[in-house]
Design a protein around this motif. Sequence first.
Motif, PDB file in Angstrom:
ATOM      1  N   MET A  85      41.941  74.893 -21.036  1.00 26.72           N
ATOM      2  CA  MET A  85      41.090  74.879 -23.127  1.00 26.72           C
ATOM      3  C   MET A  85      41.419  73.921 -23.432  1.00 26.72           C
ATOM      4  O   MET A  85      40.581  73.210 -24.027  1.00 26.72           O
ATOM      5  N   LEU A  86      42.606  73.556 -23.169  1.00 22.55           N
ATOM      6  CA  LEU A  86      42.150  72.152 -23.392  1.00 22.55           C
ATOM      7  C   LEU A  86      41.727  70.739 -23.194  1.00 22.55           C
ATOM      8  O   LEU A  86      41.228  70.219 -24.128  1.00 22.55           O
ATOM      9  N   VAL A  87      41.102  70.108 -22.121  1.00 24.76           N
ATOM     10  CA  VAL A  87      40.137  69.728 -21.094  1.00 24.76           C
ATOM     11  C   VAL A  87      38.474  70.494 -22.033  1.00 24.76           C
ATOM     12  O   VAL A  87      38.151  69.400 -22.619  1.00 24.76           O
ATOM     13  N   ALA A  88      38.425  71.546 -22.129  1.00 28.55           N
ATOM     14  CA  ALA A  88      37.154  71.721 -23.313  1.00 28.55           C
ATOM     15  C   ALA A  88      37.110  71.138 -24.294  1.00 28.55           C
ATOM     16  O   ALA A  88      35.860  71.062 -24.894  1.00 28.55           O
ATOM     17  N   SER A  89      38.547  71.332 -25.368  1.00 31.61           N
ATOM     18  CA  SER A  89      38.446  71.774 -26.229  1.00 31.61           C
ATOM     19  C   SER A  89      38.321  69.962 -26.434  1.00 31.61           C
ATOM     20  O   SER A  89      37.952  69.861 -27.657  1.00 31.61           O
ATOM     21  N   LEU A  90      39.005  69.121 -25.930  1.00 25.77           N
ATOM     22  CA  LEU A  90      38.498  67.978 -25.637  1.00 25.77           C
ATOM     23  C   LEU A  90      36.924  67.512 -25.508  1.00 25.77           C
ATOM     24  O   LEU A  90      36.958  66.413 -26.317  1.00 25.77           O
ATOM     25  N   ILE A  91      36.529  68.104 -24.204  1.00 19.54           N
ATOM     26  CA  ILE A  91      34.743  67.125 -24.362  1.00 19.54           C
ATOM     27  C   ILE A  91      34.402  68.078 -26.090  1.00 19.54           C
ATOM     28  O   ILE A  91      33.728  67.068 -26.373  1.00 19.54           O
ATOM     29  N   ARG A  95      31.989  64.713 -27.350  1.00 20.48           N
ATOM     30  CA  ARG A  95      31.241  64.871 -26.877  1.00 20.48           C
ATOM     31  C   ARG A  95      29.895  66.198 -27.532  1.00 20.48           C
ATOM     32  O   ARG A  95      28.603  66.110 -28.043  1.00 20.48           O
ATOM     33  N   ARG A  96      30.960  67.157 -28.398  1.00 17.38           N
ATOM     34  CA  ARG A  96      30.314  68.109 -29.268  1.00 17.38           C
ATOM     35  C   ARG A  96      29.469  68.948 -28.434  1.00 17.38           C
ATOM     36  O   ARG A  96      28.312  69.195 -28.846  1.00 17.38           O
ATOM     37  N   HIS A  97      29.950  69.363 -27.296  1.00 19.82           N
ATOM     38  CA  HIS A  97      28.849  69.929 -26.700  1.00 19.82           C
ATOM     39  C   HIS A  97      29.479  71.354 -27.022  1.00 19.82           C
ATOM     40  O   HIS A  97      30.153  71.986 -26.548  1.00 19.82           O
ATOM     41  N   HIS A  98      28.564  72.536 -27.457  1.00 19.37           N
ATOM     42  CA  HIS A  98      28.995  73.626 -28.325  1.00 19.37           C
ATOM     43  C   HIS A  98      29.212  74.395 -26.464  1.00 19.37           C
ATOM     44  O   HIS A  98      30.337  75.453 -26.804  1.00 19.37           O
ATOM     45  N   VAL A  99      28.379  74.470 -25.458  1.00 14.52           N
ATOM     46  CA  VAL A  99      29.370  75.429 -24.397  1.00 14.52           C
ATOM     47  C   VAL A  99      30.846  75.005 -23.839  1.00 14.52           C
ATOM     48  O   VAL A  99      31.269  76.049 -23.647  1.00 14.52           O
ATOM     49  N   THR A 170      40.352  75.194 -34.179  1.00 10.17           N
ATOM     50  CA  THR A 170      41.061  75.971 -32.358  1.00 10.17           C
ATOM     51  C   THR A 170      40.855  74.224 -31.352  1.00 10.17           C
ATOM     52  O   THR A 170      42.151  74.929 -30.407  1.00 10.17           O
ATOM     53  N   SER A 171      40.258  73.539 -31.913  1.00  7.08           N
ATOM     54  CA  SER A 171      40.683  72.583 -30.491  1.00  7.08           C
ATOM     55  C   SER A 171      42.124  71.853 -30.739  1.00  7.08           C
ATOM     56  O   SER A 171      42.663  71.245 -29.911  1.00  7.08           O
TER      57      SER A 171
END
Lengths: 257, 50
Positions: A85-91, A95-99, A170-171
């Motif tokens: 979740m941390l890595v996805a939040s940083l992305i 990079r503002r990728h919604h997925v 949440t990020s």
Amino acid sequence: MESTRTKQAKDRWNWLWEWANPVKFMALSGKALPWVIGLTVISLTVGLVWGFFFTPEAINFGSSVKIIYVHVPSAMMAINIWVMMLVASLIWLVRRHHVSALAAKAAALVGVVMTVIALITGAIWGEPMWGTYWAWDPRLTSFLVLFLFYLGYMALWAAIEDPDTAADLTSVLAIVGSVFALLSRYAVNFWNQGLHQGASLSLDKEENVADVYWQPLVICLAGFVLLFIALLLVRTRTEVRKRRIHALEMRERMADA
Amino acid sequence: MPDLGKYAGAILTSWAATLALVVLVIAVSWWQSARVKKKLEAAEARRKGS
């Protein structure tokens, strides 16, 4: 002008960023899902049946060693899901990728369930081993705090109406909570107190449990990882669809106005 | 069934709780997925119809 090396480096990561496109994500995940589910069923069945029926009693733990096959994988997943979740939040933040934001949101429920399983099975195992269900031991306490962070993370998503603002806040929470995710794993190493023992699985062979327990444990661990990936794909697909529904409803409202 | 001795209660409770929670999270995820998929199909049909 972009250098050849930078361009090559970008090309190398193209496969990853393709998942960030919702349409491509739905197509790729739709193809991958049946395989992931199949592998999950096989590995969980083999690992759990082997661990429950075909492992001997341990010298120190007796037959209670069989709890290791549900306790250790769930505890490791509780920590690693937060890291994901941390890595996805940083992305999302960079990079503002919604997925990626939706994947982090989708993972939280699985993470909280894994944390609850680890806490419950740990308490049940703790009673015959330590004489108590609970102690304010560094690892147990940081696990409890991690559980509260999961609840807070899910509550924050539910409380904020604008999805981009919710993803931003949440990020930040995921970054703060990662301290406790790491403490849950490493607290036992640098606080020389508490009841909980060190790692059951380690790259250092001397720290590992004996092979007879280690082999089914590794298969259970693979099963839990695959289970998480399967649930993550299903739940992220649901979140992508929800986002599409929201967009269509907004379009309908605009047309009606 | 293996002989679990004096730890039978602890082992069976741990495993039962784990399996129950895993089945629950799978069921909830599947149910949510089916519900949202149906809702999206209806929304897409309305869009095509209009």
